[in-house]
Scaffold this motif. Structure first.
Motif, PDB file in Angstrom:
ATOM      1  N   TYR A  30       0.803  -1.222   0.000  1.00 32.12           N
ATOM      2  CA  TYR A  30       0.000   0.000   0.000  1.00 32.12           C
ATOM      3  C   TYR A  30       0.838   1.275   0.000  1.00 32.12           C
ATOM      4  N   ASP A  52      -1.005   3.850  -7.052  1.00 33.68           N
ATOM      5  CA  ASP A  52      -2.163   3.091  -7.523  1.00 33.68           C
ATOM      6  C   ASP A  52      -3.103   2.643  -6.401  1.00 33.68           C
ATOM      7  N   HIS A  53      -2.834   3.068  -5.182  1.00 32.14           N
ATOM      8  CA  HIS A  53      -3.705   2.710  -4.058  1.00 32.14           C
ATOM      9  C   HIS A  53      -5.016   3.489  -4.168  1.00 32.14           C
ATOM     10  N   PRO A  54      -6.167   2.854  -3.928  1.00 29.42           N
ATOM     11  CA  PRO A  54      -7.465   3.544  -4.057  1.00 29.42           C
ATOM     12  C   PRO A  54      -7.571   4.829  -3.235  1.00 29.42           C
ATOM     13  N   ILE A  57      -5.659   7.690  -4.965  1.00 29.69           N
ATOM     14  CA  ILE A  57      -6.388   8.212  -6.117  1.00 29.69           C
ATOM     15  C   ILE A  57      -7.448   9.195  -5.651  1.00 29.69           C
ATOM     16  N   ARG A  58      -8.079   8.944  -4.515  1.00 33.11           N
ATOM     17  CA  ARG A  58      -9.093   9.840  -3.977  1.00 33.11           C
ATOM     18  C   ARG A  58      -8.523  11.192  -3.565  1.00 33.11           C
TER      19      ARG A  58
END
Length: 60
Positions: A30, A52-54, A57-58
């Protein structure tokens, strides 16, 4: 958690300022993380999430 966009910049600065790290930096799936202690003995994670961790991106 203390989030950063440049882990090594902030880690090296904190070490040079005398911040005590109780867990050395580790690269995880992560992101990159290390644990430090504040003035009152509380433990914090210095964390740079992988691009590339969700959650990363947020934050864009």
């Amino acid at each position: 958690f203390l989030s950063t966009d440049d882990f090594w910049r902030d880690y090296n600065r904190m070490v040079s300022d005398g911040i005590k790290f109780v867990r050395e930096p580790q690269v995880q799936d992560y992101g990159t993380v290390a644990v430090f202690e504040d003035l009152y003995g509380n433990l914090w994670d210095l964390l740079e999430l992988s691009a590339d961790h969700p959650m990363a991106i947020r934050m864009l």
